[in-house]
Design a protein around this motif. Structure first.
Motif, short mmCIF file in Angstrom:
data_model
loop_
_atom_site.label_atom_id
_atom_site.label_comp_id
_atom_site.label_asym_id
_atom_site.label_seq_id
_atom_site.Cartn_x
_atom_site.Cartn_y
_atom_site.Cartn_z
N LEU A 183 -19.93 5.99 -17.85
CA LEU A 183 -20.18 7.02 -16.85
C LEU A 183 -21.45 6.69 -16.08
CD1 LEU A 183 -19.43 10.30 -18.87
CD2 LEU A 183 -17.84 8.84 -17.57
N ASP A 184 -21.41 6.85 -14.79
CA ASP A 184 -22.60 6.74 -13.96
C ASP A 184 -23.30 8.09 -13.97
OD1 ASP A 184 -24.48 6.63 -11.89
OD2 ASP A 184 -23.25 5.27 -10.69
N ILE A 185 -24.53 8.13 -14.51
CA ILE A 185 -25.26 9.39 -14.61
C ILE A 185 -26.50 9.37 -13.71
CG2 ILE A 185 -24.39 9.93 -16.92
CD1 ILE A 185 -27.08 8.86 -18.03
N THR A 186 -26.38 8.65 -12.60
CA THR A 186 -27.47 8.67 -11.62
C THR A 186 -27.80 10.11 -11.25
OG1 THR A 186 -26.76 6.53 -10.76
CG2 THR A 186 -28.23 7.84 -9.38
N ASP A 187 -26.78 10.91 -11.05
CA ASP A 187 -26.93 12.36 -10.93
C ASP A 187 -26.51 12.93 -12.28
OD1 ASP A 187 -26.84 15.05 -10.49
OD2 ASP A 187 -25.53 14.95 -8.72
N PRO A 188 -27.46 13.18 -13.19
CA PRO A 188 -27.09 13.52 -14.57
C PRO A 188 -26.18 14.73 -14.71
CG PRO A 188 -29.44 13.03 -14.41
CD PRO A 188 -28.91 13.14 -12.99
N GLU A 189 -26.29 15.66 -13.80
CA GLU A 189 -25.48 16.86 -13.94
C GLU A 189 -24.09 16.70 -13.31
OE1 GLU A 189 -27.49 20.48 -12.95
OE2 GLU A 189 -29.39 19.80 -13.82
N ASN A 190 -23.87 15.55 -12.69
CA ASN A 190 -22.56 15.29 -12.07
C ASN A 190 -22.13 13.84 -12.33
OD1 ASN A 190 -21.98 17.86 -10.42
ND2 ASN A 190 -24.10 17.35 -9.85
N PRO A 191 -21.83 13.50 -13.58
CA PRO A 191 -21.43 12.12 -13.90
C PRO A 191 -20.11 11.76 -13.23
CG PRO A 191 -21.95 13.38 -15.88
CD PRO A 191 -21.84 14.36 -14.76
N THR A 192 -19.94 10.47 -13.00
CA THR A 192 -18.66 9.95 -12.52
C THR A 192 -18.29 8.74 -13.37
OG1 THR A 192 -19.77 8.54 -10.88
CG2 THR A 192 -19.05 10.74 -10.16
N GLU A 193 -16.98 8.53 -13.53
CA GLU A 193 -16.57 7.38 -14.34
C GLU A 193 -16.76 6.10 -13.54
OE1 GLU A 193 -13.42 7.43 -17.45
OE2 GLU A 193 -12.38 6.14 -16.01
N ARG A 194 -17.52 5.19 -14.13
CA ARG A 194 -17.83 3.91 -13.49
C ARG A 194 -16.83 2.84 -13.88
NH1 ARG A 194 -18.40 -0.62 -12.36
NH2 ARG A 194 -20.28 -1.80 -11.81
N ALA A 195 -16.39 2.84 -15.15
CA ALA A 195 -15.48 1.79 -15.65
C ALA A 195 -14.90 2.25 -16.98
CB ALA A 195 -16.22 0.47 -15.82
N PHE A 196 -13.85 1.56 -17.43
CA PHE A 196 -13.34 1.80 -18.77
C PHE A 196 -12.60 0.55 -19.26
CE2 PHE A 196 -9.37 2.86 -16.58
CZ PHE A 196 -8.40 2.37 -17.45
N PHE A 197 -12.45 0.51 -20.59
CA PHE A 197 -11.68 -0.56 -21.23
C PHE A 197 -11.02 0.03 -22.46
CE2 PHE A 197 -10.79 -4.14 -23.94
CZ PHE A 197 -10.44 -5.16 -23.07
N ASP A 198 -9.71 -0.02 -22.51
CA ASP A 198 -8.94 0.56 -23.62
C ASP A 198 -8.78 -0.49 -24.71
OD1 ASP A 198 -7.26 1.85 -25.34
OD2 ASP A 198 -5.80 2.43 -23.83
N THR A 199 -9.51 -0.32 -25.81
CA THR A 199 -9.48 -1.31 -26.89
C THR A 199 -8.27 -1.16 -27.80
OG1 THR A 199 -10.78 0.13 -28.37
CG2 THR A 199 -12.01 -1.37 -26.91
N ALA A 200 -7.54 -0.06 -27.69
CA ALA A 200 -6.40 0.18 -28.58
C ALA A 200 -5.20 0.66 -27.77
CB ALA A 200 -6.78 1.21 -29.65
N PRO A 201 -4.61 -0.23 -26.98
CA PRO A 201 -3.53 0.21 -26.09
C PRO A 201 -2.26 0.63 -26.81
CG PRO A 201 -3.78 -2.18 -26.02
CD PRO A 201 -4.95 -1.65 -26.79
N ASN A 202 -2.12 0.25 -28.07
CA ASN A 202 -0.92 0.66 -28.80
C ASN A 202 -1.07 2.06 -29.40
OD1 ASN A 202 -2.87 -0.19 -30.61
ND2 ASN A 202 -1.38 -0.90 -32.12
N GLN A 203 -2.23 2.68 -29.19
CA GLN A 203 -2.43 4.05 -29.64
C GLN A 203 -2.54 4.95 -28.40
OE1 GLN A 203 -5.39 4.49 -32.83
NE2 GLN A 203 -5.45 2.27 -32.99
N SER A 204 -1.84 6.05 -28.43
CA SER A 204 -1.85 6.94 -27.27
C SER A 204 -3.23 7.55 -27.09
CB SER A 204 -0.81 8.05 -27.45
OG SER A 204 -1.16 8.87 -28.56
N ASP A 205 -3.50 8.05 -25.89
CA ASP A 205 -4.81 8.61 -25.58
C ASP A 205 -4.94 10.05 -26.05
OD1 ASP A 205 -5.38 6.18 -24.37
OD2 ASP A 205 -4.68 6.85 -22.41
N THR A 206 -4.33 10.36 -27.18
CA THR A 206 -4.38 11.70 -27.76
C THR A 206 -5.47 11.76 -28.81
OG1 THR A 206 -2.70 11.00 -29.34
CG2 THR A 206 -1.93 12.09 -27.33
#
Length: 605
Positions: free
Chosen positions: A548-571
């Motif tokens: 997360l980009d927290i340049t504005d700490p009270e309004n973070p935005t997602e900067r990047a992601f990497f799914d290390t376990a793609p065989n597991q659902s995002d639940t």
């Protein structure tokens, strides 16, 4: 009748018995044996178990050859050769002996020499497969003579064609180091045999990635969904010494920390396996090298809740649910001379003031360790802060306890995780004081622990829907603290609660205020999170690592992601990304994933 006729008649009558029978004359005397000789002469054998029939010449005193003589065979010594009574000699061992044959009073000898000579090398296998770093297997090599018998006192020497892949000891033990193929040669004199060794470290999503990364393209890097995060390298658990062949529960990864050797400049990842702590040289992040692991304390058992922090070139390791674990202390400078073959290390010292504990934080500025979640004996401190003076790393001293009984599920002040600093933030009332921020299951707890004998609770704060206040980290200006709740998503059977991060304004340590909740795109559970610069690195279990980009700490935005376990659902669930470490001077972030292994990643752009 003449005299001659009378004599002949008398002779004839003398050959008749009383009844007139004829009496035979006595036999001639036996012929005397003069000599016996072994025809084949002196013999030499170059292999054990060889046989040779011997023949003889027997002469009487007249020089005539005696047919069918009675012969007796023997050896002068025992153990070198044997001989049957039919005259068949057999080589038994290296040495010299004499074979004797006797006929009557005559005796003959030959000298027999046995000296094995190698004919070839026999090896126990010509192919070998090793599937985790440090895995080993022994190739038996035997130098044999022409009859296939091991040559006494002669052994084979071993060599590897690629010691980056596998090395081999003088006794033929082959140890896997890196993925690839190597030829193991066994040789002696002019003879040699070879075995092909294949080293392959595989995880749920393929083998290790070393020597060349994979760029996130079109939302994928190999099998892994991603966005603006590339793979620099990847080591499955098998490449970290985790034996995939252990029956029962698999070897998994949990927590991790990093250490930079100020003398050599090398960067090291200290990766917690449930059965020990793996040491990985990540100085060149594209070619990480596993060098061994720290074994568990004697009498303890593997457990997933293990943590490590570093102070003065020493690692401090705790374990929860592992038995009487205490706190292991390991001198990390031993890694400077780590051999090529993965090594099993033992602790340098051990602190026994606790039995089982859940996490540890070290304030490197003060030289104090804070063991939290202690239970099952020892000085538990209400499972709050168990404070230890570690300024002499190998001689830790208990310093005090702090627990806020107005927090924790059981009202004891249980602290799940903490961050303690010499305060340099915006609240002038506590400048220079040692302040601890604890995540205590039900609330955020802030305490002044400058005086270890008399720590003071400054404040506590909870939030709507609190289920399990788990872990948190301060922004670098100390103005905000970001925290996570491990069970809020799991407790929602409708799975409408998305990953939620609490944002606290801690400008006033006496009155922390929840100013915002950042809600992610899935209901995955958020776990450990760390801040470097204006980026928050958040391990969200089955959704992987989120930045997360927290340049504005009270309004973070997602900067990047990497799914290390793609065989597991995002639940909601507890697989996938456990933790990250973004604090090396290099621009990489290290991520552990429970079943998958160690990822070294880099943000793009």
């Amino acid at each position: 009748m003449t005299f001659q006729k009378l004599a002949s008649s008398a002779l004839a009558l003398s050959l008749l018995g009383c009844g007139g029978d004829v009496v035979n004359p006595p036999p001639p005397p036996p012929t005397a044996i003069a000599s016996v000789a072994i025809v084949e002469g002196d013999q030499s054998f170059n292999a054990l178990g060889s046989e040779l029939p011997l023949t003889t010449t027997v002469l009487d005193t007249d020089g005539n050859q005696v047919t069918n003589p009675t012969l007796t065979w023997a050896v002068l010594k025992s153990g070198v050769v044997s001989v049957t009574q039919a005259g068949r000699v057999r080589s038994l061992a290296n040495g010299t002996d004499s074979v004797r044959v006797t006929a009557g009073d005559a005796t003959g000898f030959i000298k027999v020499t046995v000296q094995q000579q190698a004919s070839e090398i026999s090896i126990s296998t010509t192919s070998l497969a090793l599937d985790y770093s440090g895995a080993s297997s022994t190739i038996q090599a035997t130098v044999v003579d022409a009859n296939g018998t091991a040559v006494e006192g002669v052994s084979a020497s071993f060599s590897s064609s690629d010691e980056a892949v596998a090395i081999v000891s003088e006794s033929g033990t082959v140890t896997a180091l890196e993925p690839g193929t190597a030829r193991i040669d066994a040789s002696s004199g002019g003879f040699a045999e070879s075995a092909v060794v294949t080293v392959a470290f595989r995880g749920p999503h393929g083998g290790a990635i070393v020597g060349g990364g994979i760029i996130c393209t079109g939302g994928m890097a190999r099998d892994f969904p991603c966005d603006r995060m590339d793979i620099v390298s990847y080591l499955p658990i098998s490449a970290l010494g985790g034996n995939p062949n252990v029956p029962g529960a698999p070897i998994t990864l949990t927590d991790m920390w990093g250490w930079t050797d100020s003398t050599t400049g090398k960067d090291w990842a200290l990766v917690q396996r449930i059965d020990g702590m793996a040491f990985v040289d990540v100085t060149d992040p594209s070619t990480p090298r596993y060098v061994g692991y720290l074994r568990l304390p004697a009498g303890t058992n593997p457990a997933p809740w293990r943590d490590v922090k570093v102070f003065k070139n020493h690692a401090f390791v705790i374990g929860d649910g592992a038995g009487n674990y205490g706190m292991q202390i390991f001198d990390l400078t031993q890694l400077r001379n780590a051999p090529a073959v993965p090594t099993v290390f033992t602790e340098t010292a051990r602190y026994s003031g606790v039995v089982s504990s859940h996490n540890i934080f070290i304030n490197e500025a003060s030289g104090f360790a804070y063991i939290v979640g202690a239970r099952n004996g020892g000085m538990e401190c209400g499972s709050g802060l168990h404070m230890v003076d570690i300024q002499n790393p190998t001689a830790p001293v208990f310093a005090g306890c702090f627990a806020d009984p107005l927090t924790g599920l059981n009202g004891t002040g249980y602290t799940h995780d903490a961050q303690c600093i010499i305060y340099d933030g915006p609240d002038p009332d506590y400048s220079g004081r040692e302040i601890c921020f604890g995540l205590n299951e039900t609330a955020l707890s802030i305490a002044d622990v400058t005086d270890k004998s008399s720590p003071v609770a400054l404040s506590r704060a909870s939030y709507p829907g609190v289920t399990y206040a788990h872990q948190g980290w301060l922004t670098e200006d100390r103005r905000y603290l970001f925290s996570n709740d491990e069970l809020d998503e799991l407790g929602d059977s409708t799975q409408t609660t998305m990953t939620t991060t609490m944002i606290w304004d801690v400008v006033d340590l006496d009155d922390p205020i929840l100013v915002k909740q950042y809600v992610g795109p899935t209901p995955a559970i958020d776990h450990n999170a760390y801040i470097k610069g204006n980026l928050l690195y958040q391990s969200n279990y089955q959704y992987g690592i989120r930045v997360l980009d927290i340049t504005d700490p009270e309004n973070p935005t997602e900067r990047a992601f990497f799914d290390t376990a793609p065989n597991q659902s995002d639940t909601p669930g507890f697989g996938g990304s456990w933790t990250s470490y973004p604090f090396f001077d290099s621009d990489v972030v290290l991520v552990t994933s429970s079943l998958e292994g160690l990822f070294i990643l880099r943000l793009t752009n």
